[in-house]
Design a protein around this motif. Sequence first.
Motif: not given
Length: 301
Positions: A98-100, A103-104, A125-129
């Motif tokens: 998900s995007s940061g 996701g947060r 859970l991997q967060l990245s824009d």
Amino acid sequence: MDTLEAMSMFMRVVERGSFSAVARELGLSQPTISKQIGALEKRLGGRLFARSTRNLSLTDEGQRYYEHCRQILAAVDNAEHSFQTGQERVAGPLRIASSGSFGRIQIAPRLHGFLQQHPEVTIDLQLSDENVDLVSEGIDVAVRIGELKDSSLVARQIGLTRRRVFAAPGYLEHNGVPATPDALSAHNCLVFNQMEHFDSWRFEHAGEWQSVQVKGNVRSNNSEAIRQMVLSGLGLSLSPSWLFREDLQAGRVVAVLEGYTPSSLPIHAVFAPDRRQSARVRAFTDYLRDAFAMDGDVCTR
């Protein structure tokens, strides 16, 4: 050599971080574990681990093989359970991207409830824009906001995110409050440049749609950075309502142009075209869809 047993041994070594830890856990000798991994490497024709005197790390090939092992062993486990019970069990590893910010704020707080319903699932859970490659990163499901650019992916819409135009009270005191979308041309508009047509904001009023071109002195690929700039009084932004929910309640920002409704953005659960949608993936996407249906800022329609 039993391939599934070797795969399971390999995964244990990766997850425990050492041969000796697995040997102690299984009541075997370290040379026995090393021999098993060595036989697997010989069968594959390459090294799984980049060994050194201090630590044990995966090679690039080893990392890819590990992700495949996770999926294969989980599928085997589910197949056995399905044979015994007549239905696939919601269990095993689930890797989510998900995007940061989303996701947060929108996913992480909901994981507790999901895992209470499905305690046999483990989540990564991997967060990245940036939009990660689902196959190379071993992603089971990605949650993406906005129109999808990659038509090769399989997608399921699970919600919509509402948007509003936000500004800090101090900014509005110095620059005035825009009364119509056309007035945005006189304002410093901070834009999230990961969206397609990010400098064109679209509004609906009295059944008619209007698009306006905006400009400003800062753009960013991170929505929480945009939020911080808005809070500092640098400019205004067209942002998801959930991003500023607490700030709006606390009076740190004001929503403007309330008579004009910005276009909402679709939320999709996205899957690689060649990846089977397991019971845990289906359960998770259903859970998010139902949770969004009860959220005022993220909805299903």
